[in-house]
Write an enzyme that holds these catalytic residues in place. Structure first.
Site, mmCIF file in Angstrom:
data_model
loop_
_atom_site.group_PDB
_atom_site.id
_atom_site.type_symbol
_atom_site.label_atom_id
_atom_site.label_comp_id
_atom_site.label_asym_id
_atom_site.label_seq_id
_atom_site.Cartn_x
_atom_site.Cartn_y
_atom_site.Cartn_z
ATOM 1 N NE ARG A 1 1.028 -8.013 -10.739
ATOM 2 C CZ ARG A 1 -0.135 -8.355 -11.980
ATOM 3 N NH1 ARG A 1 -0.709 -9.103 -12.762
ATOM 4 N NH2 ARG A 1 -0.882 -7.518 -11.361
ATOM 5 C CD GLU B 1 6.437 -8.592 -14.974
ATOM 6 O OE1 GLU B 1 5.857 -8.263 -14.583
ATOM 7 O OE2 GLU B 1 6.938 -9.141 -15.693
ATOM 8 C CE LYS C 1 2.639 -7.843 -21.288
ATOM 9 N NZ LYS C 1 3.346 -8.548 -20.931
ATOM 10 C CE LYS D 1 -2.101 -10.722 -22.580
ATOM 11 N NZ LYS D 1 -1.197 -12.343 -21.665
ATOM 12 C CG PHE E 1 2.284 -2.164 -12.551
ATOM 13 C CD1 PHE E 1 1.111 -3.167 -11.901
ATOM 14 C CD2 PHE E 1 3.193 -3.027 -12.799
ATOM 15 C CE1 PHE E 1 1.141 -3.953 -11.705
ATOM 16 C CE2 PHE E 1 3.527 -4.725 -12.826
ATOM 17 C CZ PHE E 1 1.969 -5.119 -12.420
ATOM 18 N NE ARG F 1 -0.516 -14.644 -13.849
ATOM 19 C CZ ARG F 1 -0.478 -14.520 -14.978
ATOM 20 N NH1 ARG F 1 0.573 -13.295 -16.149
ATOM 21 N NH2 ARG F 1 -0.746 -14.646 -15.984
ATOM 22 N NE ARG G 1 -6.817 -13.540 -18.412
ATOM 23 C CZ ARG G 1 -5.578 -13.675 -18.260
ATOM 24 N NH1 ARG G 1 -4.757 -13.118 -18.843
ATOM 25 N NH2 ARG G 1 -3.967 -14.467 -17.856
ATOM 26 C CD GLU H 1 1.520 1.250 -15.832
ATOM 27 O OE1 GLU H 1 1.425 2.040 -14.824
ATOM 28 O OE2 GLU H 1 1.333 0.234 -15.381
HETATM 29 P P1 AMP Z 1 0.842 -11.998 -19.731
HETATM 30 O O1 AMP Z 1 1.795 -12.719 -18.972
HETATM 31 O O2 AMP Z 1 1.435 -11.063 -21.237
HETATM 32 O O3 AMP Z 1 -0.057 -12.261 -19.710
HETATM 33 O O4 AMP Z 1 1.153 -9.975 -19.100
HETATM 34 C C1 AMP Z 1 0.426 -10.179 -18.484
HETATM 35 C C2 AMP Z 1 1.909 -9.523 -17.345
HETATM 36 O O5 AMP Z 1 2.558 -8.393 -17.769
HETATM 37 C C3 AMP Z 1 1.744 -9.233 -15.788
HETATM 38 O O6 AMP Z 1 1.305 -10.134 -15.350
HETATM 39 C C4 AMP Z 1 2.709 -8.620 -15.126
HETATM 40 O O7 AMP Z 1 3.650 -9.443 -14.633
HETATM 41 C C5 AMP Z 1 3.515 -7.632 -16.313
HETATM 42 N N1 AMP Z 1 3.455 -6.485 -16.283
HETATM 43 C C6 AMP Z 1 4.706 -6.235 -17.016
HETATM 44 N N2 AMP Z 1 4.546 -4.494 -17.280
HETATM 45 C C7 AMP Z 1 3.539 -4.286 -16.932
HETATM 46 C C8 AMP Z 1 2.569 -3.487 -16.087
HETATM 47 N N3 AMP Z 1 2.870 -2.143 -16.463
HETATM 48 N N4 AMP Z 1 1.278 -3.434 -15.457
HETATM 49 C C9 AMP Z 1 0.734 -4.671 -15.569
HETATM 50 N N5 AMP Z 1 1.945 -5.560 -15.558
HETATM 51 C C10 AMP Z 1 2.423 -5.772 -16.368
#
Ligand code: AMP
Length: 589
Positions: free
Chosen positions: A259, A305, A254, A427, A345, A275, A421, A252
């Site tokens: 969030r 998001e 990102k 990611k 999502f 979040r 997590r 998907e």
């Molecule tokens: P990170 O903040 O780098 O740990 O990445 C995780 C965050 O990506 C999540 O908390 C969401 O806010 C964001 N995010 C963006 N697109 C998506 C998606 N398709 N699925 C899940 N999280 C997503």
């Protein structure tokens, strides 16, 4: 009967003197054991320095100044003396204790403060509103301090100013609860599972205190109580994704935004949580309207998001722009200046049923069947993929060239792991982020009609670099940012002499523009970085088969390079060099 607050204060004093976590948990368990069920939620909140869970939005937040005035009032000392003493002592709690202990109590008959009494007055302080609220807060706090002992005043002063700092967190409380109600700290996980879907330690403690282990069954997903967000692990390479995932998975986009967990009541009420589980409903009336339409009559909890977009061009804007929404403008102004969109999502709850234990593929098909997409609320873009590094990499590049951070790779068979997590969400970000320092000069080869405010003019231009060897123009980006309103309105007029009814033969483009131009006009553009792209033709196939280069987040600098002919524009070769330099820089880092 509510317990005397002095018991709580006594324990806080002991807890302050301890530094080992085990000892601390035991002492805390001791306090909770002594606490009657009717007070237990309150004691939990107070111990965290709060009076309600974060998502409720109920906060004490008393400023130091007001607290000092209350202490002066309660102790009968002049404010000046209190302030001077505060400068000496430095801690507001110790100051309150000093002031209250010195008060003459000879003529006073004092009733003992109960937890209930302290709590309800703190609640009055937190929820006072309207023009007289400061006065109500001051008087209520002064009254409470006046009824307190020196030691009690110490903790009350710290709690109201947000300075309790016993070093106890939610997990320490859950440990203590496991010990008391389930017989062992080793069973914390069972309570934690409930906490992940209902992160309110007070409510959980109450259920346990009233009904023991059975009480946990009462705790379930509830509208208005945010579920802890599922988080993702990171990987450094595509290979690692395959090591962790099965043969097929969901990839998907990102999105780089904020969030949002959206709670929707059947009557159309909507609340949005961050979040960190804070209520962020207020700045997003546009998202709320979109959500109401997309999930009409449904009772649901969604995960998604929110990103800032340029509505006219559909471009996703950098994250900072969304944050301006909070800081710079009022809500009204923002709605117009920085419109947002929500990409949904996941769905965690629907019409009375929790969905979190269903595998992702089922949750996803439920989501697809209930959502009615609109301009504001859409499904996150994604597709089911197989173990094929090349196509995954292509998709990663596509995602990045469309303004996202990369991909989220998700195990289709996994439940929604609230608060965890794990390796079922991974990611996959671009491995480097670098800034383009130099602006480039690009040729406009086409345009797209705008929508909304930009109806009747162009919403974005299709821009190209010059390929000197082949004497042709290869596209590198679509740009709709950086124009003033007047400039935008003038665009069709400005280009009218160059419009043709087909793609110019010297233009290489895989994108269908609404309007094609003879390559003539040159503009100066600055972007964030150069990325691989499956849709742009600049240097296609040079770095990688099937990929060209694109400029990410292009913006017009305001300079029309009328002195330049299109052949003087930045060349494909130069863009290629810039891309390689960027890579080298990252390797050095
Ligand atoms: P990170 O903040 O780098 O740990 O990445 C995780 C965050 O990506 C999540 O908390 C969401 O806010 C964001 N995010 C963006 N697109 C998506 C998606 N398709 N699925 C899940 N999280 C997503």
């Amino acid at each position: 009967m509510s317990m005397p607050f002095s018991v709580v204060a006594e324990y806080y004093e002991k807890l302050e003197a301890i530094s080992g976590r085990i000892e601390m948990t035991e002492l805390l368990a001791d306090l909770l054991r002594k606490t009657p069920a009717q007070d237990i939620d309150k004691v939990c909140y107070l111990t965290l320095g709060k009076i309600a869970p974060d998502f409720s939005g109920i906060e004490l937040g008393i400023g130091e100044k007001l607290a000092l005035r209350a202490i002066a009032m309660a102790s009968g000392q002049p404010e000046k003396v209190i302030k001077e003493e505060f400068n000496k002592i430095g801690d507001i709690g110790n100051l309150a204790e000093w002031a209250i202990s010195r008060k003459s109590t000879l003529l006073e008959f004092k009733e003992e403060l109960t937890v209930e009494e302290v709590f309800s007055r703190l609640m009055r302080i937190a929820t006072a509103s309207g023009p007289k609220s400061q006065d109500v807060k001051l008087r209520t706090l002064a009254g409470l301090m006046a009824d307190a002992s020196g030691r009690e005043a110490r903790y009350i002063a710290r709690i109201v100013t947000g300075k309790l700092r016993l070093g106890i967190g939610d997990m320490t409380l859950l440990d203590a609860m496991a010990e008391i109600y389930l017989g062992s700290r080793a069973r914390r996980e069972e309570i934690e599972r409930k906490y992940n879907i209902y992160p309110d330690v007070g409510r959980i403690a109450k259920a346990l205190a009233e009904k023991g282990e059975e009480g946990l069954k009462e705790i379930d997903i509830t509208l208005g109580v945010p579920i802890r967000a599922m988080l993702a692990q990171r990987v450094k390479s595509l290979e690692e994704v395959f090591e962790r995932m099965g043969d097929t998975f969901l990839a998907e986009y990102k999105y780089d935004g904020e969030r949002m967990q959206v709670h929707i009541w059947p009557d159309g009420r909507v609340r949005i949580y961050s979040r960190r589980l804070e209520d962020i409903t207020h700045p997003y009336p546009d998202i709320i309207a979109g959500v109401k339409e997309a999930f009409k009559g449904k009772e649901a909890i969604l995960d998604g998001e929110c990103v800032a977009v340029n509505v006219d061009t559909g471009e996703i804007l950098p994250f900072q722009q969304l944050m301006h929404r909070r800081r710079k403008y009022g809500v009204e102004e923002i709605l117009e200046k920085i419109p947002t969109m929500l990409f949904v999502f996941d769905i965690l709850y629907l019409d009375g049923k929790s969905l979190i234990d269903l595998p992702l593929k089922e949750r996803h098909s439920i989501l697809e069947s209930v959502i009615e997409e609109n301009e504001k609320v859409q499904l996150a873009k994604g597709k089911v993929m197989k173990r094929d590094p090349k196509s995954l990499e292509e998709y990663l590049n596509e995602a990045v060239s469309n303004g996202t951070e990369g991909l989220m790779i998700k195990d289709l068979n996994s439940p929604y792991e609230a608060g965890a997590r794990g390796w079922t969400w991974i990611k996959l970000k671009r491995s480097y982020i670098s800034k383009m320092v130099e602006p480039v000069d690009l040729v406009a080869v086409g345009a797209f009609w705008g929508r909304g405010k930009r109806a009747g003019t162009y919403g974005a231009l299709l821009l190209a670099a010059y390929n000197h060897e082949k004497d042709r123009f290869e596209t590198v980006c679509k740009m709709g940012t950086g124009f003033t309103d007047e400039e935008l309105a003038r665009l069709p007029e400005l280009f009218k002499d160059y419009v043709i009814d087909h793609k110019h033969p010297r233009v290489m483009s895989e994108i269908e523009a609404d309007v094609w131009f003879v390559p003539a006009k040159v503009l100066e553009v600055i972007g964030d970085e150069i990325t691989l792209s499956p849709i742009h033709t600049c240097a296609k196939g040079v770095i990688e088969e099937g990929s060209g280069l694109a400029i990410r987040f292009p913006r017009f600098t305001g300079k029309w390079r009328d002195e330049k002919s299109p052949q003087d524009a930045t060349t494909v070769k130069e863009i290629l060099e810039m891309y390689k330099e960027q890579l080298a820089e990252i390797k050095e880092k």
